[in-house]
Design an enzyme around this catalytic site. Sequence first.
Site, PDB file in Angstrom:
ATOM      1  N   HIS A   1      -4.370   7.799  -4.044  1.00 44.76           N
ATOM      2  CA  HIS A   1      -5.502   7.216  -4.766  1.00 44.76           C
ATOM      3  C   HIS A   1      -6.658   7.054  -3.785  1.00 44.76           C
ATOM      4  O   HIS A   1      -6.444   6.769  -2.604  1.00 44.76           O
ATOM      5  CB  HIS A   1      -5.124   5.864  -5.380  1.00 44.76           C
TER       6      HIS A   1
ATOM      7  N   HIS B   1       4.476   3.070  -8.045  1.00 42.17           N
ATOM      8  CA  HIS B   1       3.081   2.914  -8.454  1.00 42.17           C
ATOM      9  C   HIS B   1       2.796   3.997  -9.493  1.00 42.17           C
ATOM     10  O   HIS B   1       3.708   4.696  -9.923  1.00 42.17           O
ATOM     11  CB  HIS B   1       2.194   3.031  -7.203  1.00 42.17           C
TER      12      HIS B   1
ATOM     13  N   HIS C   1      -5.215  -6.175  -0.698  1.00 39.83           N
ATOM     14  CA  HIS C   1      -5.465  -5.295  -1.842  1.00 39.83           C
ATOM     15  C   HIS C   1      -5.921  -6.104  -3.057  1.00 39.83           C
ATOM     16  O   HIS C   1      -5.505  -5.877  -4.192  1.00 39.83           O
ATOM     17  CB  HIS C   1      -4.232  -4.446  -2.198  1.00 39.83           C
TER      18      HIS C   1
ATOM     19  N   ASP D   1       0.370   0.672  -2.594  1.00 35.43           N
ATOM     20  CA  ASP D   1       0.369  -0.139  -3.794  1.00 35.43           C
ATOM     21  C   ASP D   1       1.733  -0.056  -4.460  1.00 35.43           C
ATOM     22  O   ASP D   1       2.368   1.005  -4.454  1.00 35.43           O
ATOM     23  CB  ASP D   1      -0.655   0.397  -4.774  1.00 35.43           C
TER      24      ASP D   1
ATOM     25  N   ASP E   1      -8.906   4.932  -2.994  1.00 33.44           N
ATOM     26  CA  ASP E   1      -9.156   3.751  -2.158  1.00 33.44           C
ATOM     27  C   ASP E   1      -8.184   3.664  -0.980  1.00 33.44           C
ATOM     28  O   ASP E   1      -8.289   2.754  -0.158  1.00 33.44           O
ATOM     29  CB  ASP E   1      -9.152   2.459  -2.996  1.00 33.44           C
ATOM     30  N   HIS E   2      -7.276   4.626  -0.891  1.00 33.87           N
ATOM     31  CA  HIS E   2      -6.343   4.645   0.242  1.00 33.87           C
ATOM     32  C   HIS E   2      -6.480   5.897   1.105  1.00 33.87           C
ATOM     33  O   HIS E   2      -5.859   5.982   2.155  1.00 33.87           O
ATOM     34  CB  HIS E   2      -4.897   4.525  -0.255  1.00 33.87           C
TER      35      HIS E   2
ATOM     36  N   HIS F   1      -0.462   6.575  -0.514  1.00 33.38           N
ATOM     37  CA  HIS F   1      -0.504   7.376  -1.745  1.00 33.38           C
ATOM     38  C   HIS F   1      -1.907   7.957  -1.897  1.00 33.38           C
ATOM     39  O   HIS F   1      -2.837   7.571  -1.182  1.00 33.38           O
ATOM     40  CB  HIS F   1      -0.091   6.536  -2.956  1.00 33.38           C
TER      41      HIS F   1
END
Lengths: 302, 302
Positions: A62, A140, A268, A210, A64-65, A60
Amino acid sequence: MKLTILGCYSATPRALNNTTAQVLEMNNHMFLIDCGEGTQVELRRHKIKFNRIKHIFISHLHGDHFFGLVGLISTFRLLTREADLHIYGPKGIKEVVTLQMRLADSWTNYNLYFHELTSKESELIFEDDKVQVYTIPLEHRVYANGYLFKEKPGDRKLDVKAAKSANINKAYFKKLKQGFDVENEDGEIIPNTSVTLDPKKPKSYAFCSDTVYKETIVPIIEGVDVLYHESTFLDKHEHLAEKTKHSTATQAAKIAKSAHVGTLLLGHYSTRYDSIDLFKKEAETVFKSVKLSKDGRVFNFS
Amino acid sequence: MKLTILGCYSATPRALNNTTAQVLEMNNHMFLIDCGEGTQVELRRHKIKFNRIKHIFISHLHGDHFFGLVGLISTFRLLTREADLHIYGPKGIKEVVTLQMRLADSWTNYNLYFHELTSKESELIFEDDKVQVYTIPLEHRVYANGYLFKEKPGDRKLDVKAAKSANINKAYFKKLKQGFDVENEDGEIIPNTSVTLDPKKPKSYAFCSDTVYKETIVPIIEGVDVLYHESTFLDKHEHLAEKTKHSTATQAAKIAKSAHVGTLLLGHYSTRYDSIDLFKKEAETVFKSVKLSKDGRVFNFS
């Protein structure tokens, strides 16, 4: 099947906590799964050859990914990569990458293919003669998918000695490996299983991050050898998990149990806790085979 | 004036080579200049308080100078920042950042102001009562600016003893600090310089990266205390410098000499060379006061 955890913490990269990225080695493929900021440096640190990565799967959008993706693509170019690169991820990912390439006036010298995802159903998104990759629709705060990596059953193993004793002509050996019964030189039908052995059990790996606790993923990941399931929080913060659409370690374990997976791999983690051992402890109250992912840890699931 | 080098290598981040980012502390400001991938981690490593950074200056939109920006902005949000943030950089920077925020459905909870640059002339882009920041138009493969940070002259220092001996009423002290002559209690005009001292000499810093050798910047940076000038290559690769629109250490030194700067600080090194000392050696053949930037190095120019 070998899994290298480049990063497994949530939210923001820190000196000792990388955000999500992992490399799955399966049947000669090196699949990069998620690509948090700094992933290219971690790949170098682990001496993973950039050219061997031909498929990148982003769960996805975001940061941090995926904030490390454009840097990696850009570095591939600087290193005069020639191999094709396939990017799988939510719709929008192509626009982000190409906008930055346009502004930098730097285009890739290799073929870059985007496979943008929009479906809310599990789909087969990659297949070759040895491996299949399916999406695992997650829930998510933004559109998100996990990924299921499955080896295909390999050829049966020929018991050459037995086949020769059974007086089977070599020309039939390929058919035997494919599981067929064949006729020997004397005109007899030889049952396949009498001259072949079962192939190695195909391996499977499911990456789910997530996501909030979501039981509908269970049939998709049923029986996988290894399930990576996010566990951002501990039980005491279940309300936060629900609010932010993340999972607790116990919830991850419940999914693992319902899906009869071989091993549950947690990750995570929020950095608010004193020790990641707490995640294992909580998950083990529900499911017994739990491992902790950790930045830099390498798992050989053979 | 204090300068912290977070990264000073060109092209791609590696385990031991960060790409460009530096923090200039000037008159209570913490100016972040460029923001390569991983900058947020380096800021943490140097214990630089995120909230003190209110102005970020991006030279150009090549990845090694700005791929860490969106992650930093995003982390500021996660840390519930409240302070305003101003971003200065080439047109397009707003689109890159806002697109990624839109796709992540995550907006900042603080005010984020973009100051997009398009001019090819030097402009005053920031000013308060103590500091001015100007652009330095550079020439690179894409639109690029350096930045000139100038302290304003401070108030004159009052020699209280002398002022009292001269029978000047306290009410005039402020005017004295501002440099005016004043009348004393006896009706005499007291020349300012007889009761005040010169203020500390204002400091100035010029950041010039990335750029080809460009003499037209000399009048803009004339007499600065410290000039950071990129030196991607050594002399033997001058042809590459020209081709890729970068500079050699010798060219950086020529600019420093022509502009009568105090100190030349080299950086943006290609990682192809055995030692960065070679850059210093070459530059010193033209200009004597040369320092090498190095990841993690802190310079106090007081």
